[in-house]
Design a protein around this motif. Structure first.
Motif, PDB file in Angstrom:
ATOM      1  N   ASP A  18      40.748  69.721  44.098  1.00  0.00           N
ATOM      2  CA  ASP A  18      39.735  70.704  44.512  1.00  0.00           C
ATOM      3  C   ASP A  18      38.345  70.080  44.491  1.00  0.00           C
ATOM      4  OD1 ASP A  18      41.330  72.766  45.106  1.00  0.00           O
ATOM      5  OD2 ASP A  18      40.836  74.023  43.381  1.00  0.00           O
ATOM      6  N   SER A  21      37.829  67.586  47.305  1.00  0.00           N
ATOM      7  CA  SER A  21      37.584  68.132  48.646  1.00  0.00           C
ATOM      8  C   SER A  21      36.197  68.763  48.720  1.00  0.00           C
ATOM      9  CB  SER A  21      38.679  69.108  49.071  1.00  0.00           C
ATOM     10  OG  SER A  21      38.663  70.235  48.272  1.00  0.00           O
ATOM     11  N   LEU A  22      35.699  69.270  47.592  1.00  0.00           N
ATOM     12  CA  LEU A  22      34.303  69.739  47.572  1.00  0.00           C
ATOM     13  C   LEU A  22      33.349  68.565  47.753  1.00  0.00           C
ATOM     14  CD1 LEU A  22      33.761  72.457  44.844  1.00  0.00           C
ATOM     15  CD2 LEU A  22      33.337  72.616  47.264  1.00  0.00           C
ATOM     16  N   GLN A  25      32.887  67.630  51.239  1.00  0.00           N
ATOM     17  CA  GLN A  25      31.905  68.470  51.943  1.00  0.00           C
ATOM     18  C   GLN A  25      30.484  67.996  51.667  1.00  0.00           C
ATOM     19  OE1 GLN A  25      32.701  72.469  50.732  1.00  0.00           O
ATOM     20  NE2 GLN A  25      34.724  72.472  51.647  1.00  0.00           N
ATOM     21  N   VAL A  26      30.231  67.643  50.399  1.00  0.00           N
ATOM     22  CA  VAL A  26      28.881  67.186  50.040  1.00  0.00           C
ATOM     23  C   VAL A  26      28.530  65.918  50.813  1.00  0.00           C
ATOM     24  CG1 VAL A  26      27.452  66.347  48.148  1.00  0.00           C
ATOM     25  CG2 VAL A  26      28.986  68.247  47.768  1.00  0.00           C
ATOM     26  N   LYS A  42      22.730  64.953  48.215  1.00  0.00           N
ATOM     27  CA  LYS A  42      23.314  65.481  46.988  1.00  0.00           C
ATOM     28  C   LYS A  42      24.540  64.680  46.603  1.00  0.00           C
ATOM     29  CE  LYS A  42      21.495  69.888  48.318  1.00  0.00           C
ATOM     30  NZ  LYS A  42      20.750  69.320  49.464  1.00  0.00           N
ATOM     31  N   ARG A  82      32.936  75.604  42.064  1.00  0.00           N
ATOM     32  CA  ARG A  82      32.656  76.373  43.274  1.00  0.00           C
ATOM     33  C   ARG A  82      31.251  76.937  43.274  1.00  0.00           C
ATOM     34  NH1 ARG A  82      38.435  79.384  44.297  1.00  0.00           N
ATOM     35  NH2 ARG A  82      39.510  77.469  44.859  1.00  0.00           N
ATOM     36  N   ALA A  83      30.722  77.178  42.083  1.00  0.00           N
ATOM     37  CA  ALA A  83      29.363  77.700  42.000  1.00  0.00           C
ATOM     38  C   ALA A  83      28.338  76.584  42.158  1.00  0.00           C
ATOM     39  CB  ALA A  83      29.170  78.421  40.674  1.00  0.00           C
ATOM     40  N   THR A  87      26.805  69.707  41.171  1.00  0.00           N
ATOM     41  CA  THR A  87      26.130  69.087  42.307  1.00  0.00           C
ATOM     42  C   THR A  87      24.678  68.825  41.957  1.00  0.00           C
ATOM     43  OG1 THR A  87      27.543  70.470  43.654  1.00  0.00           O
ATOM     44  CG2 THR A  87      25.827  69.256  44.783  1.00  0.00           C
TER      45      THR A  87
ATOM     46  N   MET B   1      41.307  74.975  49.289  1.00  0.00           N
ATOM     47  CA  MET B   1      40.026  74.610  49.909  1.00  0.00           C
ATOM     48  C   MET B   1      40.099  74.749  51.424  1.00  0.00           C
ATOM     49  SD  MET B   1      37.697  73.718  47.755  1.00  0.00           S
ATOM     50  CE  MET B   1      38.067  74.393  46.157  1.00  0.00           C
ATOM     51  N   ALA B   6      34.764  72.430  56.230  1.00  0.00           N
ATOM     52  CA  ALA B   6      34.277  71.079  55.979  1.00  0.00           C
ATOM     53  C   ALA B   6      34.117  70.335  57.296  1.00  0.00           C
ATOM     54  CB  ALA B   6      35.236  70.338  55.065  1.00  0.00           C
ATOM     55  N   ILE B   9      30.865  70.976  59.190  1.00  0.00           N
ATOM     56  CA  ILE B   9      29.688  70.204  58.793  1.00  0.00           C
ATOM     57  C   ILE B   9      29.563  68.968  59.672  1.00  0.00           C
ATOM     58  CG2 ILE B   9      28.651  68.872  56.933  1.00  0.00           C
ATOM     59  CD1 ILE B   9      30.008  70.733  54.958  1.00  0.00           C
ATOM     60  N   GLY B  67      33.901  78.273  47.978  1.00  0.00           N
ATOM     61  CA  GLY B  67      33.223  77.135  47.371  1.00  0.00           C
ATOM     62  C   GLY B  67      32.387  76.301  48.311  1.00  0.00           C
ATOM     63  N   ARG B  69      29.246  75.291  50.190  1.00  0.00           N
ATOM     64  CA  ARG B  69      27.839  75.633  50.019  1.00  0.00           C
ATOM     65  C   ARG B  69      26.960  74.935  51.049  1.00  0.00           C
ATOM     66  NH1 ARG B  69      27.642  78.145  45.568  1.00  0.00           N
ATOM     67  NH2 ARG B  69      25.398  78.150  45.434  1.00  0.00           N
ATOM     68  N   TYR B  70      27.579  74.207  51.947  1.00  0.00           N
ATOM     69  CA  TYR B  70      26.785  73.426  52.889  1.00  0.00           C
ATOM     70  C   TYR B  70      27.193  73.757  54.311  1.00  0.00           C
ATOM     71  CZ  TYR B  70      26.143  71.099  48.539  1.00  0.00           C
ATOM     72  OH  TYR B  70      25.869  70.860  47.244  1.00  0.00           O
ATOM     73  N   MET B 136      42.550  63.924  54.643  1.00  0.00           N
ATOM     74  CA  MET B 136      42.760  64.622  53.372  1.00  0.00           C
ATOM     75  C   MET B 136      43.593  65.876  53.587  1.00  0.00           C
ATOM     76  SD  MET B 136      39.034  64.062  51.679  1.00  0.00           S
ATOM     77  CE  MET B 136      39.165  65.127  50.258  1.00  0.00           C
TER      78      MET B 136
END
Lengths: 134, 143
Positions: A18, A21-22, A25-26, A42, A82-83, A87, B1, B6, B9, B67, B69-70, B136
């Motif tokens: 999890d 995969s977050l 995204q970053v 970030k 998730r919050a 980050t 997820m 994603a 983005i 989750g 945020r972007y 992924m």
């Protein structure tokens, strides 16, 4: 259910997947904003927290596996993730595209290796159920 | 997820870099346009990018709950470059002023090429990120 079958390792592994995969995204967001003026890249850093979580189990890892307390801890960390708890702003103020690409590749490799390990674990389980090698 | 969010983005990054590429093409095509629609020589257009905020659409709100945020990047504004036009001495030109100077657009082909190259490379980087996300997602199906 399956998480409990795999024990504490599986629970931690799912959490790590999890988080990875977050992180993807970053990194994607950083790359997409490579040319945005004033954008501060970030970074998602969670290995320290994961370490603390695993270490908190101490010697009784096997005993704690799947217990409500540990599951609760895992869920709490997932909620924090998730919050956006882990980050942070990058130390450098501009997007360095090459470093982002390296991070991206490392991230995918890490994700792949965890999945590979989990699927091997599944093979073991399958072997135990069928009482022969698969 | 949610992998599709994603990918959004990276898609936004690709869209904006394509837009920059289009703008460079427009500038290059009009590098010697002395009569623009607004009158006077053509002015160089520049793209201003900005970080995109989450939109209040259903999909984005759902992704936020999961989750995300972007939301990537977006074109905030297209601005005209206010730098003075290039003066070229061409007394016979119909658009020449009293001293025989023609006002050509303020476009520097070398500078435009640099932006072009940068946009192409960043487009590539975004494609790489998209592919990484795709891999992924595919791996996750193999557990």
């Amino acid at each position: 259910m399956i998480e409990n079958l795999g024990g504490v390792t599986s629970q931690v592994a799912w959490l790590a997947l999890d988080a990875l995969s977050l992180r993807h995204q970053v990194i994607s967001h950083n790359i997409a904003n490579a040319e945005t003026p004033g954008f501060v890249p970030k970074r998602l850093e969670f290995s320290q927290q994961l370490h603390t979580l695993v270490n908190s189990l101490g010697g009784g890892a096997a005993a704690l596996a799947g217990t409500p307390g540990f599951t609760h801890e895992i869920d709490r960390m997932r909620e924090e993730l998730r919050a956006g708890a882990f980050t942070n702003a990058h130390t450098d103020q501009v997007v360095e595209i090459d470093m982002e690409m390296v991070d991206l590749t490392a991230n995918v490799l890490q994700y792949r290796s965890i999945i590979e390990a989990q699927s091997k674990r599944g093979d073991l389980l399958r072997m135990a159920i069928r009482e022969r090698s698969v | 997820m949610d992998y599709f969010s994603a990918m959004d983005i990276s898609a936004s990054g690709m869209t904006t870099q394509r837009f920059r590429l289009d703008t460079v093409a427009l500038n290059m095509a009009n590098a010697s346009t002395t009569r623009s629609i607004n009158g006077g020589p053509y002015r160089r257009q520049q793209v201003i990018l900005g970080e995109r905020a989450m939109q209040p659409t259903f999909n984005q709100m759902l992704a936020r709950e999961q989750g995300l945020r972007y939301a990537g990047v977006e074109v905030v504004q297209i601005q005209e470059d206010d730098s003075p036009p290039r003066l070229v001495l061409e007394p016979g030109h119909p658009d020449a002023d009293a001293r025989g100077f023609v006002r050509y657009p303020n476009i520097n082909p070398v500078g435009e090429m640099v932006i072009l190259l940068e946009a192409v490379r960043l487009y590539e980087a975004n494609v790489r990120a998209l592919n990484a996300g795709k891999e992924m997602a595919l791996r996750a199906l193999q557990i």
